[in-house]
Design an enzyme around this catalytic site. Sequence first.
Site, PDB file in Angstrom:
ATOM      1  N   MET A 183       0.677  -1.276  -0.012  1.00  0.00           N
ATOM      2  CA  MET A 183      -0.012  -0.148   0.113  1.00  0.00           C
ATOM      3  C   MET A 183       0.887   1.481   0.020  1.00  0.00           C
ATOM      4  SD  MET A 183      -3.480   0.546   0.068  1.00  0.00           S
ATOM      5  CE  MET A 183      -4.354  -0.232   1.741  1.00  0.00           C
TER       6      MET A 183
ATOM      7  N   TYR B 113      -8.971   7.136  -4.531  1.00  0.00           N
ATOM      8  CA  TYR B 113      -8.545   5.664  -4.181  1.00  0.00           C
ATOM      9  C   TYR B 113      -7.079   5.418  -3.527  1.00  0.00           C
ATOM     10  CZ  TYR B 113      -6.393   5.293  -9.287  1.00  0.00           C
ATOM     11  OH  TYR B 113      -5.643   5.619 -10.210  1.00  0.00           O
ATOM     12  N   GLU B 114      -7.015   4.140  -3.244  1.00  0.00           N
ATOM     13  CA  GLU B 114      -5.730   3.748  -2.439  1.00  0.00           C
ATOM     14  C   GLU B 114      -5.892   4.740  -1.213  1.00  0.00           C
ATOM     15  OE1 GLU B 114      -3.987   0.948  -2.504  1.00  0.00           O
ATOM     16  OE2 GLU B 114      -3.949   1.525  -4.669  1.00  0.00           O
ATOM     17  N   GLY B 115      -6.995   4.818  -0.610  1.00  0.00           N
ATOM     18  CA  GLY B 115      -7.040   5.678   0.645  1.00  0.00           C
ATOM     19  C   GLY B 115      -7.311   6.889   0.334  1.00  0.00           C
TER      20      GLY B 115
END
Lengths: 599, 599
Positions: free
Chosen positions: A293, A438-440
């Site tokens: 991540m 996205y991706e947090g």
Amino acid sequence: MSFATPVRDMRFSLEHMAGFGALEKTGAFADLSDDLVAAILGEMAKYCDNVVAPLNEPSDRDPARLENGVVRTPKGFREAYRQYVEGGWNALAFPEEWGGQGLPQTLAIALVDALNQACMSFAIGTTLTTGAVKALLHAGTDEQKRLYLPKMVSGEWTGTMNLTEPQAGSDLSALRTKAEPAGDGRYKIAGQKIFITYGEHDMTDNIVHLVLARLPDAPEGTAGISMFLVPKIHVNEDGSLGARNDVQCLKLEEKMGLHGSPTCVMAYGEKGECYGTLLGEEHRGLKNMFVMMNAARLDVGVQGVGVAERAFQRALAYALERRQGRPPGVKAGEMIPIYEHADVRRMLYSMKSLVEASRAICYANAVAYDLARRAPDEKKRKEAKALEDLLTPISKGWSTDRANEVASLGVQIHGGMGYIEETGAAQHMRDVRIAAIYEGTNGIQAMDLVGRKLQMDGGTAAKAFIRKVKEEAVIARAGKRPELKRIGARLEEAANALEASTDWLLEASKKDQHDALAAATPYLKQFGNVAGGYYLARGAMAAALMLGEEGADKAYLEGRIAVARFFAENYLTEAAGLTQAIAAGAESVARLDPEALTG
Amino acid sequence: MSFATPVRDMRFSLEHMAGFGALEKTGAFADLSDDLVAAILGEMAKYCDNVVAPLNEPSDRDPARLENGVVRTPKGFREAYRQYVEGGWNALAFPEEWGGQGLPQTLAIALVDALNQACMSFAIGTTLTTGAVKALLHAGTDEQKRLYLPKMVSGEWTGTMNLTEPQAGSDLSALRTKAEPAGDGRYKIAGQKIFITYGEHDMTDNIVHLVLARLPDAPEGTAGISMFLVPKIHVNEDGSLGARNDVQCLKLEEKMGLHGSPTCVMAYGEKGECYGTLLGEEHRGLKNMFVMMNAARLDVGVQGVGVAERAFQRALAYALERRQGRPPGVKAGEMIPIYEHADVRRMLYSMKSLVEASRAICYANAVAYDLARRAPDEKKRKEAKALEDLLTPISKGWSTDRANEVASLGVQIHGGMGYIEETGAAQHMRDVRIAAIYEGTNGIQAMDLVGRKLQMDGGTAAKAFIRKVKEEAVIARAGKRPELKRIGARLEEAANALEASTDWLLEASKKDQHDALAAATPYLKQFGNVAGGYYLARGAMAAALMLGEEGADKAYLEGRIAVARFFAENYLTEAAGLTQAIAAGAESVARLDPEALTG
């Protein structure tokens, strides 16, 4: 519109802002040199400019399509992907033992930049594969590595990340997909996942899905999530392809942008016959996911840089060509290119300075990533890791917020034509919008910054960074050129403001987290501004020195000083106001009865 | 998503922020009272909520289409428009002698707000008609008025504005469309126009085009432009419809948003048979155009307010419904609505405070418009005119820039779902993007502010406004409630910063215009922030007073204070940094060799 990978800017950013030289000095990368970097970036530009960039606009109009369970990528994607694999681009920064080229991840980040400039909807697939490779390298068994890594390092098979379910987005604790031991060492997977980028496509023979799911009797919440490797096509012992797994794409989402990229609703085990293997330890899936991540978040930050770069190039070309108006006070005669109007240049310089600042932050983040793993002494590795951790939410959050601004300014410079789809400016705005989500989401990045990153070490990494910024500001102020003095003065003020916020947040969060959470977003913005101003100031000072050298690229180097100065006057000056906003704390966003917001 | 016209907010804004009471006091409008306003807004809400609002999402997916020269508007538009005409909405603020209801323009502006909340692509057509009516009222001959006004005031016929040609956008001096005397008092028109909103459609029997063109031997540049009234269908002496004029729609543009609204390429006189009549004096077309342009700019500002309002309502509804995460420190148990997270509230309060601030600025602008024409004594009319002129570029520029931010925050609050078109959040962002561009780009608004509006009267109007703001700040600071004290403090700091910028700009522009033009955009932003903070502060103080009354709407009134406070802490605090950016002047955007910007 003609587009060219900005190799000169990318090199300048690596060498004079982001500190790439430190990687060369480690000796950890054989033969690494500025010349090698130049050669690699040159080849990268050839591939991206000629093969990938022409796909961008057509793939917006002719999106990925789902037909009878098969996803057809836009025209040209298959061939461009084949060349990506053959060119060894996927393998650039992976270990040589798995077929990689063993180069720094920083160069892979430069590649992500170039690919996203060329075509974000094509590029996004590749970063999911490299993310999956990192997870496998970190947590895979020898068998998993043997069967999957060679094909995934080369890019012959792609990878995906399967986290989100309708009820589990930012909060994965609500995840419901199940995994049951099948008795043969494998697991039966059952569940649906949404927002799966390149979950299905026609570019490769196989797709390797990394899927988060719960084992029977797993603890509730995030501590009960495991990760599974679930291939689209089963892989035999000898590495050949076997039977089809029970994995299907049910639907493609209709999105605001990124039309070329298939965003899939994926069904695992609809027929009860989906098998995968455990990747990493039971119930530790989220920890593994976070390994990739962090890298994935940096990738997304760089997506922002890439799209913003292309939006800038398009706007600059238009501003140099489009003629409207005359110089102030002149009533007759020929119309001048709109570039000659100060307000248009203000927009262009805003775009350019934000692109350069965000690129430098992301590249510096990548250098820290490499140093954290490859620096020869432990102290350096630790320092670099702390910087990597600190910069990651800023790379992701600040770069993508600013990329949205840049893309919107690109539309604005085109005037009415910017609103017409055939111009292409609007596509950048639509495409890049997802990167802040996205991706947090960027809100989650901000909370990561003030919660985890700032407080975990009592502010040590943040304060060390601010100290470096202040030192740089002093040096800049002592410069001979008035622009450097101004840059130094603004940088010093901004660093002081950031220091004040940091102290305030550290103090406030001793009692509880409410003030920190409330102030997270303006704090991330302030930190990004200061970091951007810092790296640009480094570049400006390097440029000032280089201007004295024989054969110096004068116009270009003057540009680096002017752009840094513009950023200092217009973005570093936001810092003091942000300190006020931060110090307003939790009270200013205290919960209101929704009735109070209902007109 | 359920949507409701925020009648309570609109009334609060009119009565407690924008100073609508001053209109009632003029006596110029018979029977005008708060009760009448409430009744009108209530009817408006019924029509907008039930008839117009349901058109918004379907019309995005099923856009206006051109078929054999005929434009088919989206399903439902014809019927909704019929009800708009029948309800007398178009006639609301026009003179009774032409069939109008003689109400203040301010109420027409509230209608523009409501209509754009409901469906911007439907609403935009109506403001072009009301703009054309204003031009006719101002410059039409008795004959033109007799033939056209009754049908246009009622809305039975719509109007358009035809300015732009491919080579003449922001700079109309390059305009080429020709008009030649036809010998019978009419003129033959020949030329192509682009970006003509509702240039062709199927909702009414006739369309009245106002077209800018050049007479033979007209002076070059903008001093040689005349305005012509060119009907789609000729109108006979008795007012009945005659033959079709030589006016055609050649193409509809494919736009980023506003899909329901036909944006036409119009051809006048392709067969050499297009006839129109001169509207106003020869060569004075641009002056006439500016009469309606000021009103049109305010309309566009209000479009921003409207779309932002709907984006906010959608985001609030989602935040109250969508559950993710838990309160800080809580690990288990049910997930909470995301509204309970401080960072989500920060986004919602940002949206709400920007909507309220921009609405109040636009409504105050409208009140000034009415007072400038209808106040009983000349001094008041002059003062009001000066305020109207000052606020117009701010209403247009600031409100639409902020509306873009609001719509983007609305997407952000939806997370991944915001990027999926079926959610509807993305549409608001795509729709409202044009508002910062058309009717004079926001850069042009900023130049109008610092060039024409600030310098024409030596800064008198701006300084009078700043003085009022400071007085309000002093009163707020003296308030009992700590929130009012904070609002007052931030407002005073921001007003001082604006004053410093204003003085600096007035001084700098004595030499030349370069600094003023370079600083125009940050100056408009700063002015808008201060104006927004000022009107919100007025609302907060009114709310504080009303809280003491029996039966007070407590939650709602507390909301007005909290929202004003949030704005003060987060937007008024930008002011000092903007003063620094402004004072960096022309030097910071000095022309660079484009090579300096090429990577």
